[in-house]
Scaffold this motif. Structure first.
Motif, PDB file in Angstrom:
ATOM      1  N   SER A  52     -12.506  -2.818   3.584  1.00 53.45           N
ATOM      2  CA  SER A  52     -11.464  -3.132   2.604  1.00 53.45           C
ATOM      3  C   SER A  52     -10.777  -1.866   2.112  1.00 53.45           C
ATOM      4  CB  SER A  52     -12.068  -3.872   1.404  1.00 53.45           C
ATOM      5  OG  SER A  52     -12.615  -5.090   1.826  1.00 53.45           O
ATOM      6  N   HIS A  53     -11.554  -0.819   1.888  1.00 51.29           N
ATOM      7  CA  HIS A  53     -10.958   0.458   1.489  1.00 51.29           C
ATOM      8  C   HIS A  53     -10.015   0.984   2.575  1.00 51.29           C
ATOM      9  CE1 HIS A  53     -13.964   0.603  -1.709  1.00 51.29           C
ATOM     10  NE2 HIS A  53     -13.218   1.537  -2.263  1.00 51.29           N
ATOM     11  N   LEU A  54     -10.435   0.869   3.823  1.00 52.66           N
ATOM     12  CA  LEU A  54      -9.583   1.332   4.915  1.00 52.66           C
ATOM     13  C   LEU A  54      -8.313   0.500   5.025  1.00 52.66           C
ATOM     14  CD1 LEU A  54     -12.294   2.059   7.621  1.00 52.66           C
ATOM     15  CD2 LEU A  54     -10.935   3.736   6.370  1.00 52.66           C
ATOM     16  N   ALA A  55      -8.442  -0.803   4.847  1.00 54.04           N
ATOM     17  CA  ALA A  55      -7.263  -1.678   4.947  1.00 54.04           C
ATOM     18  C   ALA A  55      -6.269  -1.409   3.822  1.00 54.04           C
ATOM     19  CB  ALA A  55      -7.707  -3.149   4.927  1.00 54.04           C
ATOM     20  N   VAL A  56      -6.759  -1.284   2.601  1.00 53.02           N
ATOM     21  CA  VAL A  56      -5.868  -1.009   1.473  1.00 53.02           C
ATOM     22  C   VAL A  56      -5.229   0.367   1.630  1.00 53.02           C
ATOM     23  CG1 VAL A  56      -5.821  -0.558  -1.017  1.00 53.02           C
ATOM     24  CG2 VAL A  56      -7.007  -2.564  -0.129  1.00 53.02           C
ATOM     25  N   GLY A  57      -6.018   1.338   2.075  1.00 47.66           N
ATOM     26  CA  GLY A  57      -5.480   2.675   2.286  1.00 47.66           C
ATOM     27  C   GLY A  57      -4.399   2.705   3.344  1.00 47.66           C
ATOM     28  N   ALA A  58      -4.619   2.005   4.444  1.00 43.67           N
ATOM     29  CA  ALA A  58      -3.606   1.963   5.501  1.00 43.67           C
ATOM     30  C   ALA A  58      -2.348   1.258   5.017  1.00 43.67           C
ATOM     31  CB  ALA A  58      -4.177   1.261   6.732  1.00 43.67           C
ATOM     32  N   PHE A  59      -2.514   0.179   4.263  1.00 45.26           N
ATOM     33  CA  PHE A  59      -1.357  -0.550   3.737  1.00 45.26           C
ATOM     34  C   PHE A  59      -0.531   0.337   2.807  1.00 45.26           C
ATOM     35  CE2 PHE A  59       0.524  -3.209   0.410  1.00 45.26           C
ATOM     36  CZ  PHE A  59       1.331  -4.023   1.191  1.00 45.26           C
ATOM     37  N   CYS A  60      -1.203   1.048   1.909  1.00 48.41           N
ATOM     38  CA  CYS A  60      -0.486   1.893   0.950  1.00 48.41           C
ATOM     39  C   CYS A  60       0.146   3.097   1.644  1.00 48.41           C
ATOM     40  CB  CYS A  60      -1.430   2.373  -0.144  1.00 48.41           C
ATOM     41  SG  CYS A  60      -1.947   1.076  -1.260  1.00 48.41           S
ATOM     42  N   TYR A  61      -0.589   3.721   2.554  1.00 51.88           N
ATOM     43  CA  TYR A  61      -0.056   4.921   3.190  1.00 51.88           C
ATOM     44  C   TYR A  61       1.109   4.608   4.125  1.00 51.88           C
ATOM     45  CZ  TYR A  61       0.374   9.180   5.839  1.00 51.88           C
ATOM     46  OH  TYR A  61       0.876  10.296   6.436  1.00 51.88           O
ATOM     47  N   PHE A  62       0.930   3.634   4.992  1.00 48.16           N
ATOM     48  CA  PHE A  62       1.982   3.332   5.962  1.00 48.16           C
ATOM     49  C   PHE A  62       3.147   2.569   5.342  1.00 48.16           C
ATOM     50  CE2 PHE A  62      -1.677   3.966   8.834  1.00 48.16           C
ATOM     51  CZ  PHE A  62      -1.169   5.068   9.486  1.00 48.16           C
ATOM     52  N   GLY A  63       2.965   2.073   4.128  1.00 48.02           N
ATOM     53  CA  GLY A  63       4.053   1.420   3.425  1.00 48.02           C
ATOM     54  C   GLY A  63       5.173   2.358   3.074  1.00 48.02           C
ATOM     55  N   GLN A  64       4.886   3.658   3.008  1.00 51.67           N
ATOM     56  CA  GLN A  64       5.937   4.610   2.676  1.00 51.67           C
ATOM     57  C   GLN A  64       7.011   4.671   3.755  1.00 51.67           C
ATOM     58  OE1 GLN A  64       4.749   8.749   2.549  1.00 51.67           O
ATOM     59  NE2 GLN A  64       3.257   8.429   4.198  1.00 51.67           N
ATOM     60  N   TYR A  65       6.657   4.311   4.954  1.00 49.82           N
ATOM     61  CA  TYR A  65       7.633   4.339   6.041  1.00 49.82           C
ATOM     62  C   TYR A  65       8.537   3.101   6.057  1.00 49.82           C
ATOM     63  CZ  TYR A  65       4.675   8.116   7.601  1.00 49.82           C
ATOM     64  OH  TYR A  65       3.954   9.281   7.664  1.00 49.82           O
ATOM     65  N   PHE A  66       8.133   2.068   5.326  1.00 48.82           N
ATOM     66  CA  PHE A  66       8.906   0.821   5.319  1.00 48.82           C
ATOM     67  C   PHE A  66       9.573   0.551   3.972  1.00 48.82           C
ATOM     68  CE2 PHE A  66       5.426   0.296   8.363  1.00 48.82           C
ATOM     69  CZ  PHE A  66       6.177   0.114   9.506  1.00 48.82           C
ATOM     70  N   ALA A  67       9.256   1.360   2.965  1.00 54.79           N
ATOM     71  CA  ALA A  67       9.820   1.120   1.645  1.00 54.79           C
ATOM     72  C   ALA A  67      11.267   1.599   1.580  1.00 54.79           C
ATOM     73  CB  ALA A  67       8.978   1.855   0.589  1.00 54.79           C
ATOM     74  N   ARG A  68      12.070   0.805   0.907  1.00 55.92           N
ATOM     75  CA  ARG A  68      13.453   1.209   0.653  1.00 55.92           C
ATOM     76  C   ARG A  68      13.504   1.936  -0.670  1.00 55.92           C
ATOM     77  NH1 ARG A  68      17.398  -3.788   2.156  1.00 55.92           N
ATOM     78  NH2 ARG A  68      16.788  -3.991   4.325  1.00 55.92           N
ATOM     79  N   THR A  69      14.010   3.129  -0.636  1.00 54.16           N
ATOM     80  CA  THR A  69      14.092   3.900  -1.875  1.00 54.16           C
ATOM     81  C   THR A  69      15.524   3.892  -2.384  1.00 54.16           C
ATOM     82  OG1 THR A  69      14.412   5.921  -0.621  1.00 54.16           O
ATOM     83  CG2 THR A  69      12.172   5.401  -1.285  1.00 54.16           C
ATOM     84  N   VAL A  70      15.657   4.184  -3.654  1.00 54.86           N
ATOM     85  CA  VAL A  70      16.964   4.175  -4.310  1.00 54.86           C
ATOM     86  C   VAL A  70      17.764   5.386  -3.891  1.00 54.86           C
ATOM     87  CG1 VAL A  70      18.130   4.202  -6.540  1.00 54.86           C
ATOM     88  CG2 VAL A  70      16.003   2.960  -6.253  1.00 54.86           C
TER      89      VAL A  70
END
Length: 70
Positions: A52-70
């Motif tokens: 679970s720690h690995l899954a949450v970490g991967a989700f949070c870390y790799f989310g930076q590549y898909f997030a739309r910033t202002v």
């Protein structure tokens, strides 16, 4: 849209969670077999927590590549 500072903070949190999950797997498997640390009483629960720690970490870390910033 996400704030760039929040995206960076989430990515750092993701790296932290990945490190915690990897350290847990390392200490629970390699060091546990060597007898350096005591093995977990409930290995299934232990490995699901590390996963679970690995899954949450991967989700949070790799989310930076898909997030739309202002």
């Amino acid at each position: 849209m996400a704030n760039p500072e929040n995206v960076q903070m989430a990515a750092h949190f993701g790296l932290f969670m990945l490190a915690v999950g990897a350290l847990g797997l390392f200490s629970g498997t390699t060091l546990g077999r060597c007898g350096i640390v005591r093995r977990a009483d409930a290995p299934g629960t232990f490995y699901s927590i590390c996963g679970s720690h690995l899954a949450v970490g991967a989700f949070c870390y790799f989310g930076q590549y898909f997030a739309r910033t202002v």
